[in-house]
Design a protein around this motif. Structure first.
Motif, mmCIF file in Angstrom:
data_model
loop_
_atom_site.group_PDB
_atom_site.id
_atom_site.type_symbol
_atom_site.label_atom_id
_atom_site.label_comp_id
_atom_site.label_asym_id
_atom_site.label_seq_id
_atom_site.Cartn_x
_atom_site.Cartn_y
_atom_site.Cartn_z
ATOM 1 N N ILE A 1 -6.146 6.053 -2.220
ATOM 2 C CA ILE A 1 -5.198 4.857 -2.007
ATOM 3 C C ILE A 1 -5.605 4.256 -0.840
ATOM 4 O O ILE A 1 -6.100 4.879 0.200
ATOM 5 C CB ILE A 1 -3.834 5.390 -1.980
ATOM 6 N N ALA A 2 -5.522 2.850 -0.728
ATOM 7 C CA ALA A 2 -5.898 2.218 0.596
ATOM 8 C C ALA A 2 -4.805 0.992 0.929
ATOM 9 O O ALA A 2 -4.762 0.327 -0.106
ATOM 10 C CB ALA A 2 -7.161 1.648 0.586
ATOM 11 N N ALA A 3 -4.411 0.912 1.822
ATOM 12 C CA ALA A 3 -3.458 0.050 2.047
ATOM 13 C C ALA A 3 -3.772 -0.866 3.595
ATOM 14 O O ALA A 3 -4.573 -0.050 4.422
ATOM 15 C CB ALA A 3 -2.082 0.582 2.590
ATOM 16 N N ASP B 1 -10.023 -11.718 2.715
ATOM 17 C CA ASP B 1 -8.642 -11.179 3.360
ATOM 18 C C ASP B 1 -8.128 -10.042 2.369
ATOM 19 O O ASP B 1 -8.735 -9.760 1.454
ATOM 20 C CB ASP B 1 -7.833 -12.332 3.461
ATOM 21 N N PRO B 2 -6.909 -9.570 2.881
ATOM 22 C CA PRO B 2 -6.372 -8.445 2.115
ATOM 23 C C PRO B 2 -6.110 -8.887 0.570
ATOM 24 O O PRO B 2 -6.309 -8.044 -0.041
ATOM 25 C CB PRO B 2 -5.412 -7.968 2.866
ATOM 26 N N SER B 3 -5.691 -9.859 0.332
ATOM 27 C CA SER B 3 -5.116 -10.286 -0.899
ATOM 28 C C SER B 3 -6.297 -10.245 -1.951
ATOM 29 O O SER B 3 -6.150 -9.947 -2.901
ATOM 30 C CB SER B 3 -4.314 -11.757 -0.954
ATOM 31 N N VAL C 1 -7.365 -6.826 -2.489
ATOM 32 C CA VAL C 1 -6.562 -6.138 -3.520
ATOM 33 C C VAL C 1 -6.926 -6.738 -4.977
ATOM 34 O O VAL C 1 -7.147 -5.860 -5.941
ATOM 35 C CB VAL C 1 -4.924 -6.525 -3.435
ATOM 36 N N ARG C 2 -7.339 -7.902 -5.094
ATOM 37 C CA ARG C 2 -7.909 -8.433 -6.464
ATOM 38 C C ARG C 2 -9.008 -7.834 -6.760
ATOM 39 O O ARG C 2 -9.170 -7.529 -8.048
ATOM 40 C CB ARG C 2 -7.881 -9.882 -6.284
ATOM 41 N N LEU C 3 -10.087 -7.548 -5.749
ATOM 42 C CA LEU C 3 -11.466 -6.694 -6.164
ATOM 43 C C LEU C 3 -11.015 -5.379 -6.566
ATOM 44 O O LEU C 3 -11.804 -4.818 -6.872
ATOM 45 C CB LEU C 3 -12.252 -6.838 -4.953
ATOM 46 N N GLY C 4 -10.133 -4.993 -6.240
ATOM 47 C CA GLY C 4 -9.840 -3.370 -6.407
ATOM 48 C C GLY C 4 -10.188 -2.484 -5.253
ATOM 49 O O GLY C 4 -10.075 -1.298 -5.090
ATOM 50 N N LEU C 5 -10.300 -3.164 -4.273
ATOM 51 C CA LEU C 5 -10.744 -2.319 -3.023
ATOM 52 C C LEU C 5 -9.558 -1.851 -2.337
ATOM 53 O O LEU C 5 -9.594 -0.708 -1.722
ATOM 54 C CB LEU C 5 -11.516 -3.244 -1.704
ATOM 55 N N THR D 1 -5.230 -1.039 -2.463
ATOM 56 C CA THR D 1 -4.011 -0.708 -3.217
ATOM 57 C C THR D 1 -2.941 -1.716 -2.973
ATOM 58 O O THR D 1 -2.426 -2.440 -4.106
ATOM 59 C CB THR D 1 -3.547 0.771 -3.349
ATOM 60 N N THR D 2 -2.650 -1.810 -1.929
ATOM 61 C CA THR D 2 -1.571 -2.587 -1.385
ATOM 62 C C THR D 2 -1.690 -3.316 -0.132
ATOM 63 O O THR D 2 -2.637 -2.564 0.798
ATOM 64 C CB THR D 2 -0.329 -2.102 -1.197
ATOM 65 N N THR D 3 -1.210 -4.454 0.246
ATOM 66 C CA THR D 3 -1.274 -5.072 1.619
ATOM 67 C C THR D 3 0.049 -5.566 1.979
ATOM 68 O O THR D 3 0.900 -5.884 1.053
ATOM 69 C CB THR D 3 -2.268 -6.262 1.639
ATOM 70 N N ALA D 4 0.362 -5.639 3.181
ATOM 71 C CA ALA D 4 1.791 -5.751 3.685
ATOM 72 C C ALA D 4 1.781 -6.300 5.054
ATOM 73 O O ALA D 4 0.955 -5.847 5.941
ATOM 74 C CB ALA D 4 2.793 -4.799 3.273
ATOM 75 N N ASP D 5 2.790 -6.915 5.646
ATOM 76 C CA ASP D 5 2.762 -7.579 6.966
ATOM 77 C C ASP D 5 2.885 -6.032 7.865
ATOM 78 O O ASP D 5 2.193 -6.001 8.795
ATOM 79 C CB ASP D 5 4.144 -8.126 7.361
#
Length: 244
Positions: free
Chosen positions: A109-111, A156-158, A161-165, A167-171
């Protein structure tokens, strides 16, 4: 002196890359220290899961060009993360470049925080993302990944996430990780181990099939004339000779 700092809270061991003077570049020493720490976690029955994070503003700047690890050592580290009998969660609040992206891909999992940035910069110094492709290609969208592999552009992080690299991104990445870590703490250690085996089977097939070839490719490219020019240009903060 170890380059990995360690803390533990409620059965979750946090390993922090702690070589801020080199922006946590993957040196031979850092790779060795991280491998040792992961071995300890894998053997410790009191560790339910591992969080891999960093000190400073950079998760990892990629391979240390002054003291790079042997490709076999990097392959071994990536496989160790994939095979560890406990979930490994990447926590990123800074920049990730080149080989550092291999660490993210090896984690279960990667955040990342919304301020993180990512780039496969290998092509700009005359090499290829060879070894890190072992965990990356089975877990990402290859068509989407092609752009960033070939251009070295920052994303960027979004997009990660789209690439599958990711799992999630958040402030606040810790807020995002709270329910994930709580879920792991409620899970049976045996069930986590066996479920992780199901999830990583395809990745390990790639290691078995391609590790030797990609290790040889990495070693060949790193000793090539174009790589010497690219690395020298990077260290001298100038464009490489091929830039037009």
């Amino acid at each position: 002196m170890t380059l990995i700092s360690r803390t533990r809270a409620r059965a979750v061991e946090t390993l922090s890359l702690d070589a801020t003077d080199t922006r946590n570049a993957l040196s031979a020493a850092l790779v060795s220290d991280l491998a040792d720490a992961l071995t300890d976690c894998g053997k410790d029955p009191d560790v339910r899961a591992v969080v891999l994070t960093h000190t400073g503003t950079t998760f990892s700047a990629g391979a240390d060009l002054r003291d790079p690890p042997h490709p076999d050592a990097l392959v071994g580290l990536l496989r160790q993360i994939v095979e560890l009998p406990k979930p490994v969660i990447a926590r990123v609040t800074g920049h990730v470049r080149a080989g550092g992206l291999g660490l993210l891909a090896a984690c279960d999992i990667a955040a990342a925080s919304t301020t993180a940035t990512f780039a496969f910069t290998e092509v700009r110094i005359g090499v290829a993302p060879a070894v890190i492709s072992l965990p990356l290609l089975p877990r990402t969208d290859p068509r989407a990944l092609a752009r960033y592999y070939l251009t070295g552009e920052r994303f960027d992080p979004s997009e990660a996430v789209r690439l599958g690299l990711l799992t999630t991104t958040a402030d606040d990445v810790d807020d995002a990780l709270t329910p994930i870590l709580d879920g792991l703490r409620r899970s049976s250690p045996q069930a986590l181990t066996e479920t992780k085996r199901l999830l990583t089977a395809r990745v390990l097939e790639t290691f078995d099939r391609d590790a030797a070839d990609l290790t040889a490719l990495s070693a060949r490219l790193f000793t090539s004339p174009q790589a010497r020019e690219g690395m020298t240009a990077f260290l001298e903060r100038r464009d490489a000779a091929w830039v037009v």
